[in-house]
Design a protein around this motif. Structure first.
Motif, PDB file in Angstrom:
ATOM      1  N   LEU A 233     -16.846 -11.524 -26.941  1.00  0.00           N
ATOM      2  CA  LEU A 233     -17.281 -12.788 -28.554  1.00  0.00           C
ATOM      3  C   LEU A 233     -16.984 -14.331 -27.653  1.00  0.00           C
ATOM      4  CD1 LEU A 233     -16.267 -10.736 -31.467  1.00  0.00           C
ATOM      5  CD2 LEU A 233     -18.475 -11.511 -30.825  1.00  0.00           C
ATOM      6  N   GLY A 236     -19.298 -14.663 -23.820  1.00  0.00           N
ATOM      7  CA  GLY A 236     -20.549 -14.908 -24.124  1.00  0.00           C
ATOM      8  C   GLY A 236     -21.451 -14.215 -22.899  1.00  0.00           C
ATOM      9  N   ILE A 270     -26.101 -11.946 -29.008  1.00  0.00           N
ATOM     10  CA  ILE A 270     -25.963 -13.401 -29.247  1.00  0.00           C
ATOM     11  C   ILE A 270     -27.346 -14.441 -28.646  1.00  0.00           C
ATOM     12  CG2 ILE A 270     -25.430 -15.566 -27.472  1.00  0.00           C
ATOM     13  CD1 ILE A 270     -23.127 -14.881 -26.847  1.00  0.00           C
ATOM     14  N   SER A 274     -23.708 -16.977 -32.196  1.00  0.00           N
ATOM     15  CA  SER A 274     -22.972 -15.276 -31.928  1.00  0.00           C
ATOM     16  C   SER A 274     -23.345 -13.941 -33.014  1.00  0.00           C
ATOM     17  CB  SER A 274     -21.772 -15.015 -32.077  1.00  0.00           C
ATOM     18  OG  SER A 274     -20.873 -13.539 -31.361  1.00  0.00           O
TER      19      SER A 274
END
Length: 698
Positions: A233, A236, A270, A274
């Motif tokens: 996260l 990405g 994403i 997100s």
């Protein structure tokens, strides 16, 4: 591992050299031996190796000094150290300098082979990751158009069917189940889960899981980047771990006991924001996941994000419709509803007709557009005169999509220049509704995020300063190592000043150290410039130069010379910067084709109606039977796990965006020539081609 891996063994004891050489040759490896560090560096100058196995205690240049030089000159080369006087201090020093492993003498064949196999596996995974990274960059430039690359591929058909089926599903858990089942199908994963953020974007909620044991995660209790999901996260980027035992960042033996294999895949969901992550583990055949499967999961996650974004737009549209209807059940004229709603609303609201003429405005919209009073009846773009040309064009495109039938569109951020107090930053949305009295109308919603944006910029600056603080502690290490090498070589040159050959060699090595320092300083300067704007367009020459520049270390490692020569028009004409990905892929492929060194010529020519860029190498060429398949998706001549076979297909698709074309000419044993042709824009057609070339040699 392929048995043809090439290994350089360095040890000052001839008996040890012979024993290790025999063990490795019997296993099928190609082995060269060197008796000291200086001899090893000469071997590295002449040939390319997959692994260096070096003793620590040696005369002239010991193992740690050799390791420093390898890190300086051949940063992608994997090393394993061994010593009869092993200490924790030496082991830590070796690992800090980049060694993959540290083995104590006496060396047992089983331990030696196990360590080498792990090191070569790590090297293979690192190369596969680099290959996949460039494939993903090219795919991101295309977006979901990448599904058009191979419509006949079974996996792409599965993805497209999921994409269509998901449009009909309302329940979020049911939707997650469909995507999880699809992910498991295309990867053969027996275990998996999907976690999505709640509305506040703080908690991760498990919306689908193969073992039906749902649980939630509170990200407040997790530090940024902590754990596998936190890492994905934060970056990405999708993550493929072929063997978690080779990934000390994520390896926890106790936690992995419930899994059958050490391989897993995690992909972020994403889009414009997100949404969450997809986790997959334990292939049904107990094999490790491959880059191809990670790519497919990444695509699935992009489709999931697209669906979630569309659901959010639809929800906002329905809420506006409900608000309009609930104001007055018998309401026919929109004017009354708008007047009733506009005053207390903190967002800017405006309604325009099919001719983009303003019907209604609320005071907030007038203020955000830096106007003194409402101008009902005027054209909306003349009222929003502070828009930049790019935002103006983007809003026009959004209006066109609305007129073509879309109900609601999120236009993203727009900036409007104010005469007195700078710019205002807003999130813009368009929503279509039909008024029985006035026909089709469009509502424009502007949410003022100027203050939030300024706070984000300040936060980004503070984070940047924190990063720079940490970076400064690394600067000494990054510069001190090559500086130490430069000082040593200059000292050696002074001692051997009567031998011109030795002096030249030592000064050459010192120069390489200075080049490494220069590259480190350039990297630091790039990081130190947080306000650098990434261009969406750039000249062809600039993009070619940047592509050459990013591959310089790889060319040095493989002793490949790159010559770039272009016509003057290449400094004038600009294209989208997604062509940079094309150039990097073509140059990288040429370099990889010449494992023992060679030359790549990049020649940019201007012709009557188009531009032609040749990427010529003098490598082994391509087998004629493979020429017709070279641009087909998923076709690759590389060993399994080393490439997806999508790089050239993506390059061809990107070039086709500009109505261009890529072709290939290759003769076995003589090299290959990839030719990119791009049409000349209309304004350049009147100019006569020039024969002069701007030459840059690397």
């Amino acid at each position: 591992m392929p048995k043809s891996a090439k290994i350089l063994v360095v040890d000052d004891e001839s008996a040890v050299l012979e024993i290790i050489r025999k063990i490795l040759v019997d296993r099928g490896y190609i082995v060269d031996v060197a008796s000291n560090g200086l001899e090893a560096l000469k071997f590295l100058e002449k040939s390319r190796y997959d692994l260096v196995l070096s003793d620590v205690k040696m005369p002239e240049i010991d193992g740690l000094e050799l390791l420093q030089q390898i890190g300086l000159l051949y940063p992608d080369l994997t090393t394993v150290m061994l010593s009869a006087f092993a200490t924790i201090r030496d082991a830590v020093a070796a690992i800090k300098l980049g060694a993959f492993d540290y083995i104590a003498k006496p060396v047992y064949p089983e331990d030696l082979l196990y360590s080498i196999e792990r090191a070569l596996k790590f090297n293979e995974l690192r190369q596969a990751t680099q290959e996949l990274e460039w494939t993903l960059k090219g795919a991101e430039a295309l977006g979901l158009q990448v599904l058009e690359l191979a419509p006949e591929a079974d996996e792409f058909q599965i993805l497209e069917s999921i994409r269509q089926e998901a449009k009909q599903i309302e329940d979020l858990n049911q939707l997650s189940e469909i995507f999880l089942q699809g992910a498991q199908k295309i990867t053969m994963a027996s275990r998996g889960s999907i976690f999505l953020f709640d509305q506040e974007g703080i908690h991760l909620k498990c919306t689908a899981r193969s073992d039906n044991q749902n649980y939630d995660i509170d990200l407040k209790s997790i530090r940024p980047g902590e754990g596998v999901m936190g890492y994905v996260l934060q970056t990405g980027r999708p993550l493929l771990v072929a063997d978690v035992a080779l990934e000390p960042r994520f390896y926890h033996h106790q936690k992995r006991k419930r899994y059958a294999t050490n391989s897993f895949v995690v992909a972020p969901i994403i889009g414009e924001k997100s949404w969450g992550v997809i986790n997959l583990a334990d292939r049904c055949d107990l094999k490790e996941f491959s880059p191809r499967e990670l790519f497919l999961v990444w695509l699935l996650a992009r489709i999931f994000a697209e669906n979630l974004q569309h659901r959010e737009y639809e929800a906002k549209s329905r809420s506006i419709d409900a608000l309009l209807k609930s104001s007055r059940a018998e309401l026919i004229d929109v004017r009354e509803c708008f007047d009733h709603l506009s005053t207390p609303v903190s967002m800017g609201l405006a309604v325009v007709d099919q001719n983009l003429k303003i019907c209604y405005l609320n005071p907030t919209f007038v203020r955000l557009c830096d106007r003194r009073k409402s101008r009902v009846g005027s054209e909306i773009f003349s009222f929003m005169k502070g828009l930049s040309s790019s935002d103006h064009k983007r809003l026009q495109q959004c209006f066109e999509r609305i007129f073509q039938g879309e109900k609601a569109i999120d236009c993203g951020r727009i900036a409007m220049a104010h005469a007195e107090h700078g710019n205002s930053i807003c999130l813009a949305q368009l929503m279509r509704f039909d008024s029985p009295a006035l026909g089709q109308q469009i509502m424009i919603v502007l949410e003022d995020i100027t203050e939030i944006s300024q706070m984000q910029q300040r936060l980004a600056l503070y984070e940047h300063l924190a990063i720079m603080g940490k970076l400064s502690t690394c600067v000494v290490h990054e510069l001190n190592n090559p500086l130490d090498g430069v000082k040593r070589y200059i000292s050696l040159a002074q001692l051997k000043k009567d031998s011109s050959e030795d002096v030249a060699r030592y000064l050459s090595e010192a120069q390489k150290g200075l080049q490494k320092m220069s590259l480190a300083i350039s990297s630091i300067l790039n990081v130190a410039n947080p306000n650098r704007i990434l261009k969406t367009q750039d000249t062809l020459l600039s993009q070619l130069r940047e592509a050459v520049k990013i591959l310089l270390l790889q060319t040095k490692e493989q002793r490949v010379e790159i010559v770039l020569s272009t016509a003057p028009i290449f400094e004038e004409i600009s294209f989208g910067t997604d062509l940079y990905t094309v150039f990097v892929n073509l140059i990288k492929n040429a370099i990889q084709a010449m494992s023992e060194g060679g030359k790549v010529e990049i020649i940019g020519q201007e012709r009557k109606d188009d531009l032609e860029i040749h990427f010529k190498d003098n490598g082994p060429g391509i087998d004629p039977k493979n020429l017709e398949n070279i641009f087909k998706p998923f076709f690759t001549t590389k060993s399994e796990g080393q490439g997806l076979g999508l790089g050239l297909a993506i390059c061809q698709k990107i070039v086709a965006r500009y109505h261009g074309h890529i072709s290939l000419q290759s003769v076995l044993g003589q090299g290959s020539d990839f030719i990119v042709r791009l049409p000349l824009p209309d304004e350049f057609h009147a100019k006569a081609p020039k024969d002069r070339f701007a030459r840059v040699t690397h």
